[in-house]
Scaffold this motif. Structure first.
Motif, mmCIF file in Angstrom:
data_model
loop_
_atom_site.group_PDB
_atom_site.id
_atom_site.type_symbol
_atom_site.label_atom_id
_atom_site.label_comp_id
_atom_site.label_asym_id
_atom_site.label_seq_id
_atom_site.Cartn_x
_atom_site.Cartn_y
_atom_site.Cartn_z
ATOM 1 N N UNK A 45 0.827 -1.203 0.000
ATOM 2 C CA UNK A 45 0.000 0.000 0.000
ATOM 3 C C UNK A 45 0.864 1.257 0.000
ATOM 4 N N UNK A 46 1.953 1.237 0.762
ATOM 5 C CA UNK A 46 2.862 2.388 0.806
ATOM 6 C C UNK A 46 3.528 2.607 -0.549
ATOM 7 N N UNK A 47 3.923 1.533 -1.209
ATOM 8 C CA UNK A 47 4.565 1.648 -2.524
ATOM 9 C C UNK A 47 3.589 2.221 -3.558
ATOM 10 N N UNK A 48 2.349 1.773 -3.508
ATOM 11 C CA UNK A 48 1.348 2.293 -4.442
ATOM 12 C C UNK A 48 1.107 3.780 -4.191
ATOM 13 N N UNK A 49 1.031 4.160 -2.908
ATOM 14 C CA UNK A 49 0.849 5.573 -2.575
ATOM 15 C C UNK A 49 2.010 6.412 -3.097
ATOM 16 N N UNK A 50 3.226 5.863 -2.997
ATOM 17 C CA UNK A 50 4.407 6.593 -3.464
ATOM 18 C C UNK A 50 4.397 6.743 -4.982
ATOM 19 N N UNK A 51 4.117 5.668 -5.697
ATOM 20 C CA UNK A 51 4.123 5.735 -7.155
ATOM 21 C C UNK A 51 2.968 6.570 -7.690
ATOM 22 N N UNK A 52 1.829 6.509 -6.988
ATOM 23 C CA UNK A 52 0.666 7.274 -7.418
ATOM 24 C C UNK A 52 0.797 8.745 -7.035
ATOM 25 N N UNK A 53 1.584 8.994 -5.972
ATOM 26 C CA UNK A 53 1.755 10.369 -5.513
ATOM 27 C C UNK A 53 0.572 10.908 -4.754
ATOM 28 N N UNK A 54 -0.228 9.994 -4.177
ATOM 29 C CA UNK A 54 -1.423 10.409 -3.445
ATOM 30 C C UNK A 54 -1.625 9.508 -2.229
ATOM 31 N N UNK A 55 -2.060 10.114 -1.123
ATOM 32 C CA UNK A 55 -2.327 9.330 0.087
ATOM 33 C C UNK A 55 -3.440 8.324 -0.133
ATOM 34 N N UNK A 56 -4.353 8.630 -1.042
ATOM 35 C CA UNK A 56 -5.467 7.720 -1.318
ATOM 36 C C UNK A 56 -4.982 6.399 -1.895
ATOM 37 N N UNK A 57 -3.822 6.416 -2.549
ATOM 38 C CA UNK A 57 -3.268 5.193 -3.123
ATOM 39 C C UNK A 57 -2.988 4.135 -2.083
ATOM 40 N N UNK A 58 -2.782 4.566 -0.831
ATOM 41 C CA UNK A 58 -2.544 3.622 0.265
ATOM 42 C C UNK A 58 -3.717 2.664 0.445
ATOM 43 N N UNK A 59 -4.919 3.141 0.125
ATOM 44 C CA UNK A 59 -6.126 2.340 0.343
ATOM 45 C C UNK A 59 -6.547 1.547 -0.887
ATOM 46 N N UNK A 60 -5.841 1.743 -2.002
ATOM 47 C CA UNK A 60 -6.224 1.094 -3.247
ATOM 48 C C UNK A 60 -6.212 -0.438 -3.179
ATOM 49 N N UNK A 61 -5.170 -1.080 -2.567
ATOM 50 C CA UNK A 61 -5.188 -2.549 -2.488
ATOM 51 C C UNK A 61 -6.410 -3.097 -1.750
ATOM 52 N N UNK A 62 -6.805 -2.411 -0.676
ATOM 53 C CA UNK A 62 -7.968 -2.862 0.074
ATOM 54 C C UNK A 62 -9.247 -2.727 -0.712
ATOM 55 N N UNK A 63 -9.362 -1.645 -1.480
ATOM 56 C CA UNK A 63 -10.549 -1.435 -2.308
ATOM 57 C C UNK A 63 -10.647 -2.520 -3.375
ATOM 58 N N UNK A 64 -9.513 -2.785 -4.027
ATOM 59 C CA UNK A 64 -9.485 -3.826 -5.066
ATOM 60 C C UNK A 64 -9.821 -5.188 -4.470
ATOM 61 N N UNK A 65 -9.278 -5.465 -3.284
ATOM 62 C CA UNK A 65 -9.552 -6.751 -2.619
ATOM 63 C C UNK A 65 -11.034 -6.901 -2.295
ATOM 64 N N UNK A 66 -11.638 -5.878 -1.701
ATOM 65 C CA UNK A 66 -13.042 -5.955 -1.312
ATOM 66 C C UNK A 66 -13.957 -6.152 -2.521
ATOM 67 N N UNK A 67 -13.724 -5.361 -3.565
ATOM 68 C CA UNK A 67 -14.578 -5.456 -4.748
ATOM 69 C C UNK A 67 -14.348 -6.766 -5.506
#
Length: 227
Positions: free
Chosen positions: A83-105
């Motif tokens: 999650x931290x790596x995705x946030x860094x590459x995306x350049x947004x704090x919201x990216x930290x939550x992206x893996x969880x969103x993808x997992x839930x859906x």
């Protein structure tokens, strides 16, 4: 009436906690997201990433010092690092939550498909823990109970995932959603699932697992504990 319900609720809660092997691992579900969002709120994204990364290291050292079982802690740490790596590459704090969103859906979508093909995913999650015969789960007097619980979880996950997509650009709200639907707070949903599942099995009047294994003829006593 109340005492009977309270006793039954306690029994169900105890059994659900016994099945939920990762229920003590709150790091990835509560601590890390809140810590990350707070740092990002008062500092910048890079400091939030570095600070949360250090928290990950300290948490692992602490668990090793206590000689805790690191299996589920390791899974949580890996998820946080990703999650931290995705946030860094995306350049947004919201990216930290992206893996969880993808997992839930993803789980919700898989669960929805499993319902459509008459193989509710709750059957397989139960079998993983219980090791009961698959033939029992697929009985017409058993499968509808697992289908009902599958519908409940699919609706919950679609709702949770949908909320996160709706508020994706607001990491503070995403953290609140994460907190309110963490492993600890979803215990209520697990208990409700267990209770509804057993009640449905009773209404279906099918055999219990032991009666099925022993080829007991009807009328059956039915499943009274375990789902």
């Amino acid at each position: 009436m109340y005492k009977r319900f309270k006793k039954q609720f306690s029994e169900i809660k105890s059994e659900v906690l016994g099945l939920n092997e990762s229920q003590n691992n709150i790091f990835d579900s509560i601590l890390a997201p809140i810590f990350f969002v707070l740092l990002n709120r008062f500092f910048d994204l890079n400091i939030a990433i570095i600070g949360t990364g250090l928290l990950v290291v300290l948490t692992i050292i602490y668990r090793m010092f206590r000689k805790d079982d690191l299996k589920f802690a390791f899974i949580g740490v890996v998820g946080t690092v990703v999650a931290l790596l995705i946030a860094r590459f995306q350049g947004s704090a919201s990216g930290f939550f992206l893996p969880g969103i993808i997992r839930d859906l993803s789980i919700a979508l898989i669960g929805f498909v499993s319902i459509l093909i008459r193989r509710p995913f709750t059957i397989y999650s139960s079998k993983y823990f219980r090791k009961w015969p698959m033939e029992w789960y697929l009985l017409p007097s058993v499968r509808p109970a697992y289908n009902q619980v599958a519908i409940l979880w699919v609706a919950f996950l679609f709702f949770k995932g949908g909320l996160q997509v709706l508020f994706f650009n607001n990491p503070e709200i995403l953290a609140i959603i994460k907190l309110s639907t963490s492993n600890q707070t979803t215990l209520v949903l697990l208990v409700v699932s267990y209770f509804l599942g057993l009640r449905k099995l009773k209404n279906l009047k099918g055999p219990s697992v032991e009666e099925f294994k022993n080829n007991v003829s009807p009328p059956w006593k039915g499943q009274e504990r375990g789902f």
